[in-house]
Design an enzyme around this catalytic site. Structure first.
Site, mmCIF file in Angstrom:
data_model
loop_
_atom_site.group_PDB
_atom_site.id
_atom_site.type_symbol
_atom_site.label_atom_id
_atom_site.label_comp_id
_atom_site.label_asym_id
_atom_site.label_seq_id
_atom_site.Cartn_x
_atom_site.Cartn_y
_atom_site.Cartn_z
ATOM 1 N N GLY A 101 0.848 -1.187 0.000
ATOM 2 C CA GLY A 101 0.000 0.000 0.000
ATOM 3 C C GLY A 101 0.878 1.228 0.000
ATOM 4 O O GLY A 101 2.064 1.143 0.300
ATOM 5 N N CYS A 145 5.298 -6.146 1.727
ATOM 6 C CA CYS A 145 5.617 -4.731 1.652
ATOM 7 C C CYS A 145 4.916 -3.951 2.777
ATOM 8 O O CYS A 145 5.234 -4.167 3.941
ATOM 9 C CB CYS A 145 5.284 -4.191 0.263
ATOM 10 S SG CYS A 145 6.114 -2.632 -0.055
ATOM 11 N N TYR A 146 3.927 -3.117 2.452
ATOM 12 C CA TYR A 146 3.221 -2.405 3.530
ATOM 13 C C TYR A 146 2.671 -3.395 4.552
ATOM 14 O O TYR A 146 2.719 -3.169 5.758
ATOM 15 C CB TYR A 146 2.076 -1.569 2.941
ATOM 16 C CG TYR A 146 1.343 -0.739 3.972
ATOM 17 C CD1 TYR A 146 1.839 0.491 4.360
ATOM 18 C CD2 TYR A 146 0.167 -1.197 4.552
ATOM 19 C CE1 TYR A 146 1.184 1.257 5.313
ATOM 20 C CE2 TYR A 146 -0.502 -0.447 5.505
ATOM 21 C CZ TYR A 146 0.007 0.778 5.887
ATOM 22 O OH TYR A 146 -0.652 1.536 6.829
ATOM 23 N N HIS A 165 8.143 -7.749 -3.263
ATOM 24 C CA HIS A 165 6.877 -8.172 -3.879
ATOM 25 C C HIS A 165 7.031 -9.518 -4.589
ATOM 26 O O HIS A 165 7.408 -9.554 -5.758
ATOM 27 C CB HIS A 165 6.416 -7.120 -4.895
ATOM 28 C CG HIS A 165 5.947 -5.859 -4.259
ATOM 29 N ND1 HIS A 165 4.678 -5.693 -3.754
ATOM 30 C CD2 HIS A 165 6.602 -4.704 -4.013
ATOM 31 C CE1 HIS A 165 4.560 -4.487 -3.235
ATOM 32 N NE2 HIS A 165 5.716 -3.868 -3.379
ATOM 33 N N GLU A 191 4.783 -11.259 -5.733
ATOM 34 C CA GLU A 191 3.706 -11.448 -6.716
ATOM 35 C C GLU A 191 4.069 -10.931 -8.104
ATOM 36 O O GLU A 191 3.439 -11.302 -9.084
ATOM 37 C CB GLU A 191 2.415 -10.772 -6.220
ATOM 38 C CG GLU A 191 2.427 -9.246 -6.153
ATOM 39 C CD GLU A 191 3.033 -8.681 -4.865
ATOM 40 O OE1 GLU A 191 3.828 -9.391 -4.221
ATOM 41 O OE2 GLU A 191 2.727 -7.528 -4.530
ATOM 42 N N SER A 237 -20.698 -8.268 -27.874
ATOM 43 C CA SER A 237 -20.001 -7.734 -29.041
ATOM 44 C C SER A 237 -19.399 -8.858 -29.884
ATOM 45 O O SER A 237 -18.974 -8.632 -31.011
ATOM 46 C CB SER A 237 -18.880 -6.802 -28.585
ATOM 47 O OG SER A 237 -17.850 -7.568 -27.977
ATOM 48 N N ASP A 252 -14.379 -11.112 -24.026
ATOM 49 C CA ASP A 252 -14.854 -10.820 -22.677
ATOM 50 C C ASP A 252 -16.375 -10.848 -22.587
ATOM 51 O O ASP A 252 -16.936 -11.501 -21.703
ATOM 52 C CB ASP A 252 -14.327 -9.454 -22.204
ATOM 53 C CG ASP A 252 -12.813 -9.368 -22.317
ATOM 54 O OD1 ASP A 252 -12.179 -10.445 -22.327
ATOM 55 O OD2 ASP A 252 -12.272 -8.258 -22.402
ATOM 56 N N LYS A 309 -6.785 -11.313 -18.784
ATOM 57 C CA LYS A 309 -7.248 -11.809 -20.081
ATOM 58 C C LYS A 309 -7.043 -13.330 -20.252
ATOM 59 O O LYS A 309 -7.934 -14.037 -20.694
ATOM 60 C CB LYS A 309 -6.474 -11.071 -21.188
ATOM 61 C CG LYS A 309 -7.063 -11.252 -22.566
ATOM 62 C CD LYS A 309 -8.241 -10.339 -22.725
ATOM 63 C CE LYS A 309 -8.789 -10.268 -24.114
ATOM 64 N NZ LYS A 309 -9.848 -9.246 -24.185
#
Ligand code: XMP
Length: 514
Positions: free
Chosen positions: A55, A82-83, A169, A171, A223, A227, A370
């Protein structure tokens, strides 16, 4: 059997969804909650583990996001990132201060490989650091199991209580062994069996949609893109004919695309849903007649789309919910973080529609990336052809025809593009190039065909490699493939006598021509 769940507590960092994504990659179910979530609610969820995210704040400043100490006393493993790591130390009696040296970027970290977090991890490993503050003193009961040249506490643990604090991090992919570390936490420390798969996401979402919708009516603007198609199929599986999909064919789709979408979603398709195809070509062409300016064209197409959609919605009557195929990168682009309260993203269908009377928006894919959306699509049996479809702009060929749009120009670009796509697929390049299409320049030039003089249009072939569509470079296509495409287009598409290959990067160009 109770579902294994890891909870990610969101402290406002940029990578929170990535944390959730990495946990999902370990086949563990994961949900993100605000740090404001009450401890009783968290207890009731009975999580196998809790991860505190990064954060932007300093945890020692008044009013900074925090959490009650009780969280660390639940007996549930907690990992602070982290935070989150700093907060853990701060709350449990350690000290966090402004760092003398700001660490940012790839950094070498020396770790204690006997820590449960670092099984199979190298003793010296590259991690992604991004912090101003640092842990200057660990909390009682903790020991240091990782440091860098500038950061004495890169990782701390209280092994007995299963509390872990990581300053970097894990991730982000720049942390080379980060996924292993998260795996070690969720599968090792938390003891998750890892039985969750994308089909569980689909199944859970379907259940949740059913509960939310009840007997309500749902409208989806379809469409034919990945998605909105995945969202529509999910809804259809959940609520069957309470769903109506409206597909507006604006006459600016790729060749045969309207029919392909109808084949899959229409009455003869594999899904049981109310499908309305609105053939609005004439309407769009007449609005676009004589208009050359790109922004004006975009506005006309966007507005007309809403008008058509609105008319259909009115025919259906009171609609309770509107479905949008918003995915996580859309949410980021719109600047709507998880910590934000009012979420009304009108991103996907070009600004849909304040004017339609519905109570709520359903966005079943808003937490997915995606490639995860594609996985969910495949799980639900959506044809690969659709699942791996390239991005296609809402204004369609309208922005791939430079200058005025006419029916004849649409035909030219559709035919040229179909040939191009066919040859790219034949050459086995269709899954390696980021995005490729044919466009129509507004240029006419002199040529000779047979013994005749021609004065026809030039088609531009575009192919780019890109990771995030913000920057792009022209893809290298073998010359013989380009030659085949050129010769087929000139022979088969009436009105074209020249073919260009567009070498422009983005920036300074954009991917689309307008
Ligand atoms: P540009 O041309 O801005 O394109 O470099 C970047 C990416 O966005 C797509 N694109 C759009 N997608 N509505 C969309 O949904 C739009 O109006 C639009 N304009 C561009 C483009 O195809 C590329 O993938």
């Amino acid at each position: 059997m109770e579902k294994e769940k890891v909870i990610v507590l969101d402290f406002g960092g940029q990578y929170n969804q990535l944390v959730a994504r990495r946990v999902r990659e370990c086949n563990v179910y994961c949900e993100i909650y605000s740090y404001r979530t009450d401890i009783e609610k968290i207890k009731a969820m009975n999580p196998k583990g809790i991860i505190l995210t990064g954060g932007p704040n300093s945890c020692y400043e008044p009013g900074a996001p925090t959490y009650t100490k009780e969280l660390f006393e639940l007996g549930v493993p907690v990992l602070g990132l982290c935070y989150g790591a700093q907060l853990m130390m701060h709350v449990l009696g350690g000290r966090v201060e402004k760092a003398p040296v700001r660490e940012y970027g790839k950094t070498e970290v020396m770790v204690d490989t006997t820590s449960p977090l670092f099984g199979n991890v190298s003793a010296t490993t590259i991690c992604w650091m991004s912090h101003f503050d640092y842990i200057s003193k660990i909390a009682p009961g903790f020991s240091i199991v990782g440091h860098t040249a500038d950061c004495p506490v890169a990782v701390a643990e209280n092994r007995e209580k299963n509390l872990y604090a990581i300053q970097f991090h894990p991730e982000v992919l720049h942390t080379q062994e980060g996924t292993k570390m998260l795996y070690n936490f969720v599968r090792g420390v938390c003891g998750c069996a890892g039985t969750w798969k994308m089909d569980s996401f689909v199944e859970n979402s379907i259940k949740a949609i059913r509960e939310k919708v009840g007997k309500g009516k749902v409208l989806c603007a379809l469409s034919g893109g990945v998605d909105s198609s995945v969202a529509a199929v999910m809804l259809s599986k959940a609520i069957g004919d309470q769903l109506t999909c409206v597909f507006v064919d604006h006459g600016l789709l790729r060749k045969d695309e309207g029919d392909e979408v109808e084949e899959i979603f229409g009455p003869k398709g594999q899904y049981e849903l109310n499908f309305i195809r609105v053939n609005a070509q004439e309407r769009f062409y007449s609005k676009l007649a004589g208009v050359e300016e790109p922004e004006k064209k975009r506005k006309i197409i966007g507005e007309e789309f809403i008008r058509v959609f609105e008319e259909e919605a009115k025919k259906i009557g009171a609609v309770d919910f509107l479905v949008q195929g918003t995915i996580y990168p859309d949410v980021v682009e719109s600047g709507v973080g998880g910590e934000s309260v009012v979420i009304k993203s009108h991103h996907n269908v070009g600004g849909l529609p304040d004017c339609v009377d519905f109570k709520e928006i359903i966005e079943p894919l808003r937490d997915l990336f995606k490639d995860e959306v594609r996985k969910a699509g495949l799980e639900m049996g959506i044809p690969e052809k659709l699942v791996f479809r390239q991005p296609f702009p809402g204004p369609g060929l309208g922005v791939r025809i430079v200058g005025e749009v006419t029916e004849d120009k649409v035909r030219i670009v559709q035919d040229a593009d179909a040939i191009y796509r066919e040859e790219i697929a034949k050459a086995g390049l269709d899954r390696t190039i980021g995005q490729y299409f044919a466009a129509l320049t507004n240029m006419r030039s002199v040529g000779v065909m047979g013994d005749e003089r021609t004065y026809d249009y030039a088609v531009a072939l575009r192919a780019v490699n890109t990771i995030d569509f913000m920057t792009a470079e022209a893809a290298e296509i073998p010359f013989e493939v380009l030659q085949t495409v050129m010769s087929r287009i000139i022979n088969e598409v009436r009105g074209v006598n020249r073919v260009f290959y567009d070498l422009t990067s983005k920036p300074p160009g954009t991917i689309e021509l307008e």
